[in-house]
Design a protein around this motif. Structure first.
Motif, short mmCIF file in Angstrom:
data_model
loop_
_atom_site.label_atom_id
_atom_site.label_comp_id
_atom_site.label_asym_id
_atom_site.label_seq_id
_atom_site.Cartn_x
_atom_site.Cartn_y
_atom_site.Cartn_z
N GLU A 190 0.83 -1.19 0.00
CA GLU A 190 0.00 0.00 0.00
C GLU A 190 0.87 1.25 0.00
N VAL A 191 0.42 2.26 -0.72
CA VAL A 191 1.06 3.57 -0.75
C VAL A 191 0.01 4.58 -0.33
N TRP A 192 0.21 5.20 0.84
CA TRP A 192 -0.78 6.13 1.38
C TRP A 192 -0.50 7.56 0.92
N THR A 193 -0.02 7.68 -0.26
CA THR A 193 0.33 9.00 -0.81
C THR A 193 0.28 8.86 -2.32
N HIS A 194 1.29 9.32 -3.03
CA HIS A 194 1.31 9.23 -4.48
C HIS A 194 2.59 8.53 -4.93
N SER B 7 -1.31 -3.85 -5.76
CA SER B 7 -1.05 -2.84 -4.74
C SER B 7 -2.07 -1.71 -4.81
N LEU B 8 -2.21 -1.02 -3.68
CA LEU B 8 -3.15 0.10 -3.54
C LEU B 8 -2.37 1.39 -3.40
N VAL B 9 -2.77 2.42 -4.15
CA VAL B 9 -2.20 3.76 -4.03
C VAL B 9 -3.35 4.72 -3.75
N ARG C 241 -6.12 5.61 -6.42
CA ARG C 241 -7.19 6.56 -6.12
C ARG C 241 -7.27 7.64 -7.20
N SER C 242 -6.11 8.17 -7.62
CA SER C 242 -6.05 9.14 -8.71
C SER C 242 -5.50 8.42 -9.94
#
Length: 585
Positions: free
Chosen positions: A408-412, A426-428, A459-460
């Motif tokens: 997971e990446v809690w940013t960009h 993976s999740l961004v 997310r973006s």
């Protein structure tokens, strides 16, 4: 960041020689954007000037006096030129446009850039390094009683043998005025000279600053911070340095007071370093270190904010879950970096920054970190890990390569130069970070970089600029860890298969292909339809029952193909398919 090549600087110099010099004041910037020797251009009170294209101040002077300059282009200040904002505003616009004070080479000479008397420096941006202040050749950047804003991303200053000073200046958020503020990052290096001689040191002076930002330095930098609130010095420990330090905790303020600290670190206290850091009467000091191979660093009895570990050289590293944000260490020597001594005694640390540089290779598993950046020709495989993003993001530069799987990446994320970043399962999602750490929302591949998203969720939506390429391949929905079906039935296969390319890219989407592999088999069987256009979260194909005659765990593969690509690229799209398990009952 796409820095113009030196030959462009030479071309600009040639234009300057041909430009006619003028004297006296002018009401507007010349059409060609060149302000030559002896020429002064003044933008006077109340004026607003908007310019698309570069401004080159070479030996002349540009004054913005109680006026506003909106620039979509580079600003060059070279050959002794000067730019002064006197109660004026500078709004820097555009993509990948920067300020260069001093030439890229010695032939460009020095320059000076000054903001004073209530001026405003505004980076109009939505991604980090969209605009930078860069200074070289013993040039100077000075701010006095100035306001700094940088919208949704952090601000960047790069000093290479140059000076930056800020006095009575604020970059703090102002909610009453709707001003976003700016957390700055200042990078400092010496500038080597030819023939070899004493290099030019970079110098940073902050006095009475609110939100001084990160200070990342190397070589023999000189840093002096006084009466300032909000700095994060990343103390650089190169090969041969031996440090045994403790740090006063000044990382907290309340509504009535901010504990102030003073501390000096130089070669008299730490053998093997050439830099000096002098902090006087300053609060919100977020102490951190920068550890390199060959160093010996012990920190005791401290509350550290940040620890940066550089996995460097041509070494290979295996890091099985040794680094985790928000950890306390009674007495810990880190075994994952046997090429140095890194020991924390009775010390807590908030955030780890794990960078892989040079030609190093690193394998990370189950780590939690604030940021990871790959540089040069480094390689990294990162599995089952979380990038929480407190010190920005997951990034790749130059010719580096990072494969990020099941994390997971809690940013960009961002990729620059000719780097390759692969996100697999993976999740961004920038919304997972607390509001104070939501620096940037955009996920971008810049220059000629590649960003391949496989069975992932962003997310973006990922973007591509210049000649970069993004691919997105996903089987089913991201929330499905596997697909399921019943033997002897036609099975609908859904998913996504599309690309995004930069405006200068000649790559075209060609097709996608679906294939299946039986349990234990080594070969794949293709079952793609004839027409395979780009697809966004829709039906891809039907899987015929004769390809899944028995229950078991099959594998599905979705491969993207493009045309018009560089035939010598080491990272063709078909080498990176999306693969997901298909359970047949």
């Amino acid at each position: 960041m796409n820095t113009p090549e030196p030959r462009r600087a030479l071309a600009v110099s040639t234009l300057l020689v041909l430009a006619a010099a003028a004297s006296g004041a002018a009401a507007q910037i010349p059409p060609d954007g060149i302000i030559g020797p002896g020429q002064t251009v003044t933008i006077g009170p109340g004026a607003e000037v908007r310019r698309a294209g570069p401004i080159v101040v070479s030996g002349g002077t540009l004054v913005v006096n109680q006026a506003k300059l909106f620039l979509n282009g580079h600003l060059w200040v070279v050959h002794g030129g000067a730019v002064v904002f006197d109660a004026g505003e500078f709004h820097h616009e555009g993509n990948d446009t920067h300020v260069f004070v001093g030439g890229l080479g010695p032939d460009g000479g020095t320059g000076s850039l000054a903001f004073r008397n209530g001026s405003r420096l505004h980076f109009v941006q939505s991604y980090v390094s969209q605009h930078e202040l860069q200074a070289r050749n013993d040039s100077t950047i000075s701010l006095e009683r100035t306001r700094i804003d940088c919208d949704a991303a952090t601000g960047v200053v790069r000093l290479i043998g140059a000076s930056y000073s800020a006095v009575a200046t604020t970059a703090a958020k102002d909610q009453t005025q709707g001003l976003p503020g700016c957390w700055m990052t200042t990078y400092m290096n010496d500038q080597p000279l030819q023939p070899p001689s004493t290099p030019i040191r970079s110098r940073l002076t902050l006095d009475g600053v609110r939100a001084g930002g990160d200070i990342v330095f190397y070589d023999a930098a000189q840093i002096d911070v006084r009466n300032t609130i909000g700095t994060m010095p990343w103390l650089y420990f190169p090969a041969g340095s031996v440090a045994d330090l403790s740090f006063p905790d000044a990382s907290h303020c309340d509504q009535t007071s901010c504990p102030l600290v003073s501390k000096t670190i130089d070669s008299t206290t730490v053998p093997g370093i050439a830099w000096s850091v002098n902090i006087v009467n300053s609060g919100l000091v977020f102490w951190g270190f920068n550890s390199y191979p060959g160093s010996s660093v012990t920190v005791r009895d401290s509350a550290l904010t940040m620890g940066m570990v550089r996995f460097a050289g041509d070494h290979s590293y295996f890091v099985p879950g040794e680094f985790h944000n928000n950890s306390s260490y009674p007495d810990k020597t880190f075994a994952s970096v046997p090429d140095r001594v890194l020991r924390l005694i009775n010390t807590s640390l908030k955030w780890w920054k794990l960078d892989v540089i040079d030609s190093a290779q690193a394998r990370f598993d189950s780590v939690t970190f604030a940021e990871m950046v790959l540089k040069n020709s480094a390689r990294a495989l990162v599995t089952r890990s979380i990038c929480e993003g407190q010190t920005i993001h997951l990034g790749a530069l130059d010719d580096s390569y990072v494969y990020f799987q099941d994390g997971e990446v809690w940013t960009h994320v961002s990729a620059w130069g000719r780097a390759l970043m692969v996100l697999d399962r993976s999740l961004v999602d920038w919304q997972l970070a607390p509001p104070e750490f939501q620096y940037q929302q955009r996920n971008i591949a810049h220059n000629r970089a590649r960003l391949y998203a496989l069975n992932s969720e962003l997310r973006s939506p990922p973007e591509a600029m210049e000649s970069a390429l993004v691919t997105f391949a996903r089987l089913g929905a991201f929330t499905q860890s596997q697909l399921e079906t019943t033997a002897s039935s036609w099975t609908p296969i859904t998913g996504s298969a599309w690309i995004v390319k930069g405006a200068a890219s000649g790559v075209r989407f060609d097709r996608w292909a679906l294939a299946i592999r039986a349990p234990g088999a080594s070969t794949w069987t293709n079952f793609s339809p004839i027409d395979t256009p780009e697809t966004h979260d829709a039906g891809l194909a039907w899987l015929p029952p004769w390809l899944i005659p028995e229950p078991g765990e099959y594998e599905l593969r979705l491969t993207l193909f493009v045309s018009g690509d560089d035939p010598f690229t080491p990272h063709p799209t078909w080498l990176f398919p999306a693969v997901k398990k298909l359970v047949v009952r």
